[in-house]
Design an enzyme around this catalytic site. Structure first.
Site, PDB file in Angstrom:
ATOM      1  N   CYS A  88      37.301  36.502  47.231  1.00 26.38           N
ATOM      2  CA  CYS A  88      37.551  37.929  47.041  1.00 26.38           C
ATOM      3  C   CYS A  88      36.319  38.739  47.461  1.00 26.38           C
ATOM      4  CB  CYS A  88      38.007  38.222  45.615  1.00 26.38           C
ATOM      5  SG  CYS A  88      38.793  39.854  45.434  1.00 26.38           S
ATOM      6  N   HIS A 194      42.786  34.889  45.533  1.00 23.64           N
ATOM      7  CA  HIS A 194      42.101  34.134  44.483  1.00 23.64           C
ATOM      8  C   HIS A 194      42.684  32.732  44.395  1.00 23.64           C
ATOM      9  CE1 HIS A 194      39.663  37.299  42.511  1.00 23.64           C
ATOM     10  NE2 HIS A 194      40.580  38.107  43.028  1.00 23.64           N
ATOM     11  N   GLU A 196      41.861  30.419  42.457  1.00 28.53           N
ATOM     12  CA  GLU A 196      41.949  30.020  41.043  1.00 28.53           C
ATOM     13  C   GLU A 196      43.188  30.574  40.365  1.00 28.53           C
ATOM     14  OE1 GLU A 196      39.668  33.929  40.850  1.00 28.53           O
ATOM     15  OE2 GLU A 196      39.904  32.247  42.251  1.00 28.53           O
TER      16      GLU A 196
END
Length: 214
Positions: A88, A194, A196
């Site tokens: 990001c 992202h 994650e």
């Protein structure tokens, strides 16, 4: 493998650390992960991850506030060519300049600027938030191995990187026009999305990064 996840006050560190550890565990990869603000840990690492949430200038200031960190990153990533992943705003900081609330210098690793998203459809809201399909422009890149064309990833951003050289763009998303989703050059990769938060797609990318030996 020793991985330094840099803590400079501007990242989703807990989620990123959990996802990196899970990617290692699910792929039987040995991992020594340190969430750190220490230059010594970056120097000792085999690979480096720079997350980022918030405004470009604030993130750069946070990174600059860690004594010697930017010099260490330049040495370890550019000179010593250690694998690097920016996430990001951590990816956006690789650019020459960010144009969020003024003009602010970046790390200058990728020639280009971070610009406001301007979707062609006025009904599309800013920030761009949610799941989008990935258009893989360089599916042969090792960090994208096993990720299917059209796989979904999770985005939250109002600005995106516009590199001068299109050859560094690994993947795009469509949000009222093409939006850079992943970038890569030499030993460096970055994702606007992202990993994650991107479930199977994100875990695959993280496992690929942990295996990568550019």
């Amino acid at each position: 493998m020793k991985v330094a996840l840099i803590d400079y006050g501007s990242g989703n560190l807990r989620s990123a650390a959990k996802a990196i550890q899970r990617a290692a565990d699910e792929n039987a990869l040995t991992l020594d992960l340190k969430v750190t603000a220490r230059v010594e840990d970056v120097v000792a690492a085999d690979a480096i991850v720079l997350p980022g949430v918030g405004a470009f200038a604030d993130c750069y200031r946070g990174l600059s506030s860690l004594d010697g960190m930017i010099a260490a990153l330049n040495d370890q990533v550019i000179t010593k060519a250690k694998p690097f992943l920016g996430i990001c705003v951590g990816m956006q900081l690789m650019a020459s300049v960010g144009r969020e609330h003024g003009e602010h210098p970046g790390l200058g690793w990728i020639d280009g600027a971070v610009e406001l998203l301007t979707p062609s459809d006025p009904a599309l809201k800013i920030p761009h938030m949610g799941w989008n399909q990935l258009n893989l422009l360089q599916p042969q890149h090792p960090v994208l191995a096993g990720i299917a064309p059209g796989a979904h990833a999770y985005f939250v951003h109002s600005y995106h990187m516009v590199p001068r050289d299109r050859a560094v763009v690994l993947a795009e998303a469509d949000y009222g026009g093409p939006v850079l989703a992943a970038i890569g050059r030499d030993n460096m990769v970055g994702t606007q999305f992202h990993p994650e938060k991107s479930q199977a797609t994100g875990l695959r990318l993280l496992a690929n990064f942990l295996r990568w030996r550019p």
